[in-house]
Design an enzyme around this catalytic site. Structure first.
Site, mmCIF file in Angstrom:
data_model
loop_
_atom_site.group_PDB
_atom_site.id
_atom_site.type_symbol
_atom_site.label_atom_id
_atom_site.label_comp_id
_atom_site.label_asym_id
_atom_site.label_seq_id
_atom_site.Cartn_x
_atom_site.Cartn_y
_atom_site.Cartn_z
ATOM 1 N N ARG A 61 0.819 -1.403 0.109
ATOM 2 C CA ARG A 61 0.066 0.029 -0.118
ATOM 3 C C ARG A 61 0.743 1.398 -0.018
ATOM 4 N NH1 ARG A 61 -5.009 0.171 -0.277
ATOM 5 N NH2 ARG A 61 -5.376 -1.853 0.808
ATOM 6 N N ARG B 85 -0.084 -5.560 -10.362
ATOM 7 C CA ARG B 85 0.511 -5.230 -9.135
ATOM 8 C C ARG B 85 1.214 -6.371 -8.221
ATOM 9 N NH1 ARG B 85 -4.021 -2.712 -5.031
ATOM 10 N NH2 ARG B 85 -5.471 -4.669 -5.090
ATOM 11 N N HIS C 15 -2.208 3.868 -9.725
ATOM 12 C CA HIS C 15 -2.972 4.103 -8.361
ATOM 13 C C HIS C 15 -2.048 4.990 -7.199
ATOM 14 C CE1 HIS C 15 -5.505 3.345 -4.776
ATOM 15 N NE2 HIS C 15 -6.043 2.473 -5.399
ATOM 16 N N ASP D 160 -14.531 8.281 -2.853
ATOM 17 C CA ASP D 160 -14.257 7.096 -3.756
ATOM 18 C C ASP D 160 -14.966 7.425 -5.059
ATOM 19 O OD1 ASP D 160 -13.348 4.832 -5.103
ATOM 20 O OD2 ASP D 160 -13.995 3.583 -3.261
ATOM 21 N N GLU E 124 -5.582 8.739 -9.232
ATOM 22 C CA GLU E 124 -5.417 7.726 -10.271
ATOM 23 C C GLU E 124 -5.719 8.018 -11.574
ATOM 24 O OE1 GLU E 124 -7.322 4.445 -8.096
ATOM 25 O OE2 GLU E 124 -7.459 5.784 -6.172
#
Ligand code: BG6
Length: 289
Positions: A65, A90, A161, A205, A263
């Site tokens: 993260r 990822r 991201h 979000d 992002e």
């Protein structure tokens, strides 16, 4: 100027190989897993530009993260809900092809490749090649080529991201989204129009499928961060706020206040259909100059 060593987080050695870069223009750290840039700080800046969680475990196969993980070949939940969110790029170990240094400009160019394998074909049955060049100097530049090396067209969505380090989320604004339509993932995916700069008072979000490609992170006591990705139609703005940060479990207490994700990619209506034998190219530039 560059070395490869094991990732060190919280004084623990982990399984992940990382490339460490140091030049007169910046310091940076890139994990071979995900070709994920974890840390980047231009020498002219007092603080890192990217945020990295200090409670990452650094386990192989688990996305770290922070920094800039690449979501590919889908963004968000898997279309049929059968596979992990944000695709597999990822979590895969990328092949480090080359590291070169342009001394005149003090820029390191780091080239990675990820190609389909028996493992990726179990998750996504397509033949593809990703070529990613990360260029670290006084600014950070990412270049991504997506190639369809199979005999049938495929569809993909993707995002860089990016986690940006900020002083305080409540005093941060994102500029460049006025008049863009967004999908609010926290309000049943309803569509709204952004009327002003984006500010933060609660969990956010939002997917903006079609935006300008030019955004600024504006905060007190720091130079604005400029994000330029004109080749990427979409952008997502995300901060988990307190409750979701606790649920995620890999963010230190209170640290959600010190990052914002902006992002850039191709998402929702901007999902890309790539014909057999074709390729597309995306670029992202991040700077505080
Ligand atoms: C964002 C999504 O891009 O990524 C959020 O919009 C999601 O819905 C977040 O929670 C983090 O995802 P992950 O898989 O890295 O925990």
């Amino acid at each position: 100027m560059h070395t490869i060593k094991k990732l060190e987080l919280n004084q623990q050695l982990t399984d992940l190989d990382i490339l460490e870069i140091d030049s007169p223009s910046c310091s940076a750290c890139i994990a071979l897993q995900g070709a994920q840039i974890l840390q980047y700080q231009p020498k002219h800046r007092a603080t890192p530009l990217l945020w990295l969680s200090q409670v990452n475990t650094g386990q192989l196969g688990k996305a770290l993260r922070g920094g800039i993980p690449l979501c590919f070949p889908w963004f968000g939940a898997h279309p049929q809900g059968l596979q992990p969110a944000h695709g597999f790029a990822r979590n895969q170990i990328w092949e480090l092809q080359n590291v070169s240094y342009d001394e005149a400009q003090a820029i390191h160019h780091v080239d990675f490749i990820l190609q389909d394998s028996p493992e990726t074909r179990k998750i996504w049955s397509h033949a593809f090649r990703l070529k990613l060049r990360i260029s670290c100097g006084r600014s950070l530049n990412l270049d991504l080529h997506v190639e369809n090396i199979g005999s049938q067209a495929f569809e993909f969505s993707f995002a860089w991201h990016s986690y940006f380090q900020i002083n305080q989320i409540r005093q941060t604004e994102i500029h460049g989204l006025q008049n863009a339509e967004f999908i609010d993932q926290l309000q049943n995916n309803h569509h709204f129009l952004e009327t002003d700069a984006v500010t933060f008072q609660q969990e956010m979000d939002r997917i903006y499928p079609k935006a300008s490609g030019y955004y600024q992170i504006v905060q007190a006591h720091a130079e604005p961060i400029q994000i330029a990705a004109p080749s990427c139609a979409s952008v997502v703005i995300w901060n988990p706020w307190q409750d979701k940060a606790e649920r995620l479990g890999d963010i230190a207490e209170g640290d959600w206040q010190h990052f914002v994700c902006v992002e850039c990619g191709q998402i929702a209506s901007e999902t890309v259909r790539l014909a057999a034998g074709s390729e597309v190219h995306y670029q992202l530039k991040i700077t505080d100059l």
